[in-house]
Design a protein around this motif. Structure first.
Motif, short mmCIF file in Angstrom:
data_model
loop_
_atom_site.label_atom_id
_atom_site.label_comp_id
_atom_site.label_asym_id
_atom_site.label_seq_id
_atom_site.Cartn_x
_atom_site.Cartn_y
_atom_site.Cartn_z
N TYR A 62 23.03 -21.38 -17.44
CA TYR A 62 23.09 -20.18 -18.30
C TYR A 62 24.64 -19.66 -18.03
O TYR A 62 25.26 -19.30 -19.11
CB TYR A 62 22.13 -19.39 -17.95
N ALA A 63 24.85 -19.64 -16.80
CA ALA A 63 26.31 -18.93 -16.49
C ALA A 63 27.35 -19.82 -16.95
O ALA A 63 28.48 -19.32 -17.41
CB ALA A 63 26.34 -18.78 -14.96
N LEU A 64 27.44 -21.00 -16.70
CA LEU A 64 28.38 -21.90 -17.09
C LEU A 64 28.53 -21.96 -18.88
O LEU A 64 29.72 -21.94 -19.30
CB LEU A 64 27.97 -23.35 -16.89
N MET A 65 27.43 -21.79 -19.57
CA MET A 65 27.60 -21.73 -20.74
C MET A 65 28.22 -20.49 -21.24
O MET A 65 29.17 -20.53 -22.28
CB MET A 65 26.28 -21.79 -21.41
N ARG A 66 27.98 -19.39 -20.52
CA ARG A 66 28.64 -18.27 -20.98
C ARG A 66 30.24 -18.27 -20.45
O ARG A 66 31.09 -17.39 -21.29
CB ARG A 66 28.01 -17.16 -19.95
N SER A 67 30.67 -18.83 -19.48
CA SER A 67 32.01 -19.07 -19.03
C SER A 67 32.79 -19.70 -20.23
O SER A 67 33.99 -19.52 -20.17
CB SER A 67 32.25 -20.06 -17.74
N LEU A 68 32.05 -20.44 -21.19
CA LEU A 68 32.89 -21.06 -22.04
C LEU A 68 33.38 -20.11 -23.35
O LEU A 68 34.13 -20.60 -24.05
CB LEU A 68 32.06 -22.28 -22.73
N GLN A 69 32.59 -19.00 -23.28
CA GLN A 69 32.82 -18.04 -24.35
C GLN A 69 34.14 -17.15 -23.83
O GLN A 69 34.11 -16.80 -22.73
CB GLN A 69 31.61 -17.12 -24.86
N MET A 70 34.77 -16.59 -24.90
CA MET A 70 36.04 -15.55 -24.61
C MET A 70 35.17 -14.30 -24.14
O MET A 70 34.32 -14.07 -24.47
CB MET A 70 36.83 -15.47 -25.88
N ARG A 71 35.87 -13.59 -23.42
CA ARG A 71 35.00 -12.37 -22.62
C ARG A 71 34.58 -11.55 -23.76
O ARG A 71 33.50 -10.78 -23.65
CB ARG A 71 36.02 -11.86 -21.76
N ARG A 72 35.42 -11.10 -24.79
CA ARG A 72 35.20 -10.13 -25.72
C ARG A 72 34.09 -10.58 -26.73
O ARG A 72 33.45 -9.83 -27.41
CB ARG A 72 36.57 -9.74 -26.39
N LEU A 73 33.73 -11.70 -26.70
CA LEU A 73 32.80 -12.36 -27.64
C LEU A 73 31.51 -12.67 -26.85
O LEU A 73 30.53 -13.05 -27.63
CB LEU A 73 33.38 -13.80 -28.14
N ARG A 74 31.52 -12.22 -25.68
CA ARG A 74 30.12 -12.80 -25.01
C ARG A 74 29.10 -11.59 -25.28
O ARG A 74 29.41 -10.37 -25.39
CB ARG A 74 30.38 -12.68 -23.43
N LEU A 75 27.79 -12.12 -25.34
CA LEU A 75 26.59 -11.33 -25.37
C LEU A 75 25.57 -11.81 -24.49
O LEU A 75 25.22 -12.92 -24.40
CB LEU A 75 26.03 -11.60 -27.18
N PRO A 76 24.84 -10.86 -23.84
CA PRO A 76 25.35 -9.49 -23.74
C PRO A 76 26.69 -9.07 -23.21
O PRO A 76 27.24 -9.80 -22.81
CB PRO A 76 24.23 -8.79 -22.71
N LYS A 77 27.26 -7.85 -23.68
CA LYS A 77 28.50 -7.40 -23.39
C LYS A 77 28.66 -7.46 -21.96
O LYS A 77 27.64 -6.91 -21.20
CB LYS A 77 28.65 -6.06 -24.03
N PRO A 78 29.64 -7.75 -21.37
CA PRO A 78 30.15 -7.68 -19.70
C PRO A 78 29.86 -6.23 -19.27
O PRO A 78 30.37 -5.32 -19.74
CB PRO A 78 31.57 -7.98 -19.95
N GLN A 79 29.14 -5.98 -18.22
CA GLN A 79 28.90 -4.64 -17.68
C GLN A 79 29.78 -4.45 -16.58
O GLN A 79 29.81 -3.55 -15.70
CB GLN A 79 27.29 -4.88 -17.15
N VAL A 80 30.38 -5.64 -15.98
CA VAL A 80 31.45 -5.47 -14.83
C VAL A 80 32.97 -5.81 -15.28
O VAL A 80 33.06 -6.42 -16.44
CB VAL A 80 30.96 -6.60 -13.68
N LYS A 81 33.89 -5.27 -14.35
CA LYS A 81 35.16 -5.46 -14.59
C LYS A 81 35.51 -6.73 -13.81
O LYS A 81 34.87 -7.25 -12.91
CB LYS A 81 35.84 -4.25 -14.32
N ARG A 82 36.76 -7.42 -14.31
CA ARG A 82 37.24 -8.41 -13.61
C ARG A 82 37.39 -8.01 -12.16
O ARG A 82 38.16 -6.96 -11.82
CB ARG A 82 38.41 -9.24 -14.33
N GLY A 83 37.17 -8.89 -11.08
CA GLY A 83 37.62 -8.65 -9.72
C GLY A 83 36.39 -7.81 -8.87
O GLY A 83 36.67 -7.60 -7.90
N GLU A 84 35.68 -7.26 -9.91
CA GLU A 84 34.49 -6.34 -9.25
C GLU A 84 33.39 -7.30 -8.70
O GLU A 84 32.86 -8.22 -9.27
CB GLU A 84 34.10 -5.60 -10.30
N ARG A 85 32.96 -7.05 -7.44
CA ARG A 85 31.96 -7.89 -7.02
C ARG A 85 30.63 -7.69 -7.36
O ARG A 85 30.17 -6.33 -7.37
CB ARG A 85 31.93 -7.73 -5.27
N PRO A 86 29.97 -8.46 -8.11
CA PRO A 86 28.48 -8.09 -8.70
C PRO A 86 27.60 -8.23 -7.57
O PRO A 86 27.71 -8.30 -6.35
CB PRO A 86 28.26 -9.56 -9.50
#
Length: 209
Positions: free
Chosen positions: A185-209
């Motif tokens: 599921y995560a690898l399929m999400r990585s194929l999408q451009m960040r702005r087109l991902r759904l659900p919308k990203p809830q963390v910033k780049r570099g932020e530790r989840p």
């Protein structure tokens, strides 16, 4: 003087009246009028509360026609899709699709969204490579072919590293949770451009989840 003879018809009518008279006397006479609620419709008493409630329930439970049922299903489906759209935009867990629900899937999304992924730049690079390959210049076409190979190798290596790290983090974070399918599921999400991902990203780049 001899008495005049009495007609037989008079005798029989008198006896009939005498026999019916006691029966009429025994019949009860009810001169009282039936009481009626002044607000009730004429000739019909006001129904009790329980009867009124049962009537309302029977009206509510009246089977819908096929047209009304189809209309209600369309309205419910439209409302559910609207709630799902808002949930995908805002991250509301209650109305997300089943594939996106749960803390494991949320962590997988945050893991991908918090880092740069080579695969998310595949589409822009593919456009550039396609343009270069269409130019009828031998050197440019060779460069385009080389870029294809480089991009594919980078995506494969980055996906392997991401899958290994994510699997390790999931094992540490959710040792007792079901994690099947979370890495894919995560690898399929990585194929999408960040702005087109759904659900919308809830963390910033570099932020530790």
């Amino acid at each position: 003087m001899p008495s005049e003879p009495v007609p037989l018809g008079f005798v029989f009518r008198s006896r009939a009246k005498e026999e019916k008279a006691p029966v009429a006397d025994k019949a009860p006479v009810n001169f009282s009028k039936q009481s009626r609620d002044p607000q009730a419709p004429k000739g019909r008493p006001t129904p009790k509360r329980s009867e009124a409630q049962s009537q309302r329930r029977s009206v509510a439970n009246t089977p819908l026609t096929r047209k009304d049922a189809s209309k209600r299903q369309r309205e419910e489906r439209r409302a559910a899709m609207e709630r799902q759209r808002q949930a995908l935009a805002g991250g509301d867990e209650r109305y997300l699709p089943a594939r996106d629900k749960g803390p494991v899937r949320r962590f997988a999304r945050d893991f991908i969204d918090s880092r740069f992924n080579v695969a998310e730049f595949f589409l822009p690079m593919a456009v550039v490579i396609l343009v270069l390959s269409m130019v009828r210049v031998g050197s440019l076409q060779n460069i385009a072919l080389l870029l294809w190979l480089v991009v594919i190798v980078l995506i494969v290596l980055d996906s392997i590293v991401s899958a290994f790290r994510l699997k390790k983090r999931l094992g540490e974070r959710f040792p007792n949770e079901e994690k099947r399918g979370a890495v894919a599921y995560a690898l399929m999400r990585s194929l999408q451009m960040r702005r087109l991902r759904l659900p919308k990203p809830q963390v910033k780049r570099g932020e530790r989840p």
